[in-house]
Design a protein around this motif. Structure first.
Motif, PDB file in Angstrom:
ATOM      1  N   GLN A 229      -5.695  12.797  17.227  1.00  0.00           N
ATOM      2  CA  GLN A 229      -6.758  13.514  17.949  1.00  0.00           C
ATOM      3  C   GLN A 229      -6.334  13.862  19.375  1.00  0.00           C
ATOM      4  O   GLN A 229      -7.162  13.913  20.297  1.00  0.00           O
ATOM      5  N   ARG A 231      -5.014  16.045  22.602  1.00  0.00           N
ATOM      6  CA  ARG A 231      -5.246  17.376  23.134  1.00  0.00           C
ATOM      7  C   ARG A 231      -3.906  18.093  23.277  1.00  0.00           C
ATOM      8  O   ARG A 231      -2.860  17.453  23.422  1.00  0.00           O
ATOM      9  N   ALA A 251      -4.488  25.951  28.706  1.00  0.00           N
ATOM     10  CA  ALA A 251      -5.238  25.452  27.551  1.00  0.00           C
ATOM     11  C   ALA A 251      -4.690  26.079  26.278  1.00  0.00           C
ATOM     12  O   ALA A 251      -4.367  27.272  26.238  1.00  0.00           O
ATOM     13  N   ASP A 253      -4.437  27.582  22.452  1.00  0.00           N
ATOM     14  CA  ASP A 253      -5.234  28.353  21.506  1.00  0.00           C
ATOM     15  C   ASP A 253      -5.909  27.367  20.553  1.00  0.00           C
ATOM     16  O   ASP A 253      -5.285  26.443  20.041  1.00  0.00           O
ATOM     17  N   GLU A 254      -7.200  27.543  20.307  1.00  0.00           N
ATOM     18  CA  GLU A 254      -7.967  26.582  19.524  1.00  0.00           C
ATOM     19  C   GLU A 254      -7.465  26.419  18.087  1.00  0.00           C
ATOM     20  O   GLU A 254      -7.717  25.403  17.439  1.00  0.00           O
ATOM     21  N   ARG A 255      -6.724  27.398  17.597  1.00  0.00           N
ATOM     22  CA  ARG A 255      -6.218  27.292  16.227  1.00  0.00           C
ATOM     23  C   ARG A 255      -5.216  26.152  16.057  1.00  0.00           C
ATOM     24  O   ARG A 255      -4.976  25.705  14.926  1.00  0.00           O
ATOM     25  N   TYR A 257      -5.617  23.204  16.531  1.00  0.00           N
ATOM     26  CA  TYR A 257      -6.300  22.000  16.058  1.00  0.00           C
ATOM     27  C   TYR A 257      -6.694  22.083  14.583  1.00  0.00           C
ATOM     28  O   TYR A 257      -7.249  21.128  14.035  1.00  0.00           O
ATOM     29  N   GLU A 258      -6.425  23.205  13.941  1.00  0.00           N
ATOM     30  CA  GLU A 258      -6.774  23.372  12.534  1.00  0.00           C
ATOM     31  C   GLU A 258      -5.810  22.589  11.645  1.00  0.00           C
ATOM     32  O   GLU A 258      -4.617  22.477  11.934  1.00  0.00           O
ATOM     33  N   THR A 263      -2.397  28.304   9.954  1.00  0.00           N
ATOM     34  CA  THR A 263      -3.338  28.611  11.043  1.00  0.00           C
ATOM     35  C   THR A 263      -2.903  27.925  12.330  1.00  0.00           C
ATOM     36  O   THR A 263      -2.898  28.528  13.413  1.00  0.00           O
ATOM     37  N   SER A 264      -2.530  26.643  12.218  1.00  0.00           N
ATOM     38  CA  SER A 264      -2.082  25.901  13.398  1.00  0.00           C
ATOM     39  C   SER A 264      -0.828  26.526  13.994  1.00  0.00           C
ATOM     40  O   SER A 264      -0.712  26.685  15.213  1.00  0.00           O
ATOM     41  N   GLY A 267      -1.580  29.467  16.008  1.00  0.00           N
ATOM     42  CA  GLY A 267      -2.062  29.071  17.326  1.00  0.00           C
ATOM     43  C   GLY A 267      -0.927  28.670  18.254  1.00  0.00           C
ATOM     44  O   GLY A 267      -0.938  28.987  19.446  1.00  0.00           O
ATOM     45  N   CYS A 271       0.157  30.361  21.818  1.00  0.00           N
ATOM     46  CA  CYS A 271       0.357  29.613  23.064  1.00  0.00           C
ATOM     47  C   CYS A 271       1.643  30.064  23.758  1.00  0.00           C
ATOM     48  O   CYS A 271       1.683  30.222  24.985  1.00  0.00           O
TER      49      CYS A 271
END
Length: 309
Positions: A229, A231, A251, A253-255, A257-258, A263-264, A267, A271
């Protein structure tokens, strides 16, 4: 390894180490001026680096005028030359002087906030600016672990290790034992660094878009995130020519965390694109980022037609 190869490696290591040590005493302004002389020469005389750099730029900036792309290729090779000339500075100059060369730090709160929440931090460190200066800063301000692959010239290994570890960084191998060490560090709420833009071996990645073209991308990140988990942030040391460096943390790209690996990986590549946008000339475009192709992976006998190199 034969005795002749061993002797040649020791000689090369001695020459390279002496050069780094000599250059470590020069100012960043002097090193940048040397780079401005050498970079255009490399662009003109080194067919391989010029071809790879210009091929990559034709893919990622297809709408840009060819003359502008050639200028960007020349500027990129100048920055890559500066990075090589600055290795002695990053690894051998007294730490106080290297620290003082970092004149700006942006986005540190992204790391501090994550650790305050009891989370580890994964720093995606693309080949932008001077990544050795980024390693220096991170290892001086956080418990920091990074993967490390020994150089081809074996006698250089202790020199490079000392340079990267002198501020407390822990270097771990690029194998399952190293991955286990990264997991342990993240569970201790520490920071770890991984390279997001190196092409992995077959079986360790997926194809994901990088500037809209499929690039074989490592899948280590979603495995680390799923189990810790942690960041994710992107980190670079942007060169301020002749003045020093600006550390930027962005920060993710939120992807990233997939759980889905493709998909990850998409992301992750986004970045890297965000970091490059800070100054495209400071990215190491001479790396063959599109060497592997989906056609090759599928066993298409005509896969060579899909290659750009």
């Amino acid at each position: 390894m034969s005795d002749e190869t061993s002797r040649r490696d020791r000689l090369q290591a001695t020459v390279v180490t002496s050069l780094w040590r000599t250059l470590s005493g020069r100012s960043l302004g002097t090193l940048w001026r040397l780079s401005r002389y050498a970079g255009p020469l490399i662009h003109r005389l080194s067919k391989r680096e010029r071809h790879i750099t210009e091929s990559n730029l034709s893919v990622v900036y297809p709408a840009t005028d060819r003359t502008q792309r050639r200028r960007l290729a020349r500027d990129s090779l100048t920055h890559s030359t500066a990075t090589m000339l600055e290795l002695g500075f990053a690894w051998m100059r007294d730490p106080e002087r290297v620290e003082s060369s970092i004149v700006e730090v942006h986005g540190r709160e992204l790391l501090d906030d994550a650790r305050a929440e009891g989370r580890g931090v994964i720093v995606l460190a693309p080949h932008f600016g001077n990544w050795e200066v980024l390693n220096f800063w991170l290892s001086g301000h956080f418990p920091f672990t990074a993967m490390y692959e020994p150089p081809k010239i074996a006698p250089l290994d202790p020199v490079i290790r000392h340079g990267r570890e002198r501020r407390g960084a822990q270097l771990v191998p690029t194998n399952p034992r190293g991955v286990a060490a990264l997991l342990k560090a993240l569970k201790r709420c520490e920071a770890v660094g991984i390279l997001p833009d190196q092409e992995p071996d077959w079986g360790s990645g997926v194809f994901a878009p990088f500037y809209d073209r499929p690039a074989y991308t490592a899948t280590l990140l979603p495995k680390l995130v799923a189990r810790t988990q942690a960041r994710v942030v992107t980190g670079v040391a942007k060169r301020l020519p002749g003045r020093g460096f600006a550390i930027h943390f962005l920060a993710a790209d939120e992807r990233v965390y997939e759980a889905d690996e493709t998909t990850s990986a998409s992301g992750v590549n986004a970045c890297v694109e965000s970091a490059i946008a800070l100054d495209p000339a400071q990215y190491q475009w001479e790396y063959k980022r599109y060497r592997k192709t989906p056609e090759e992976a599928a066993g298409d006998p005509n896969f060579r037609h899909a290659r750009i190199y």
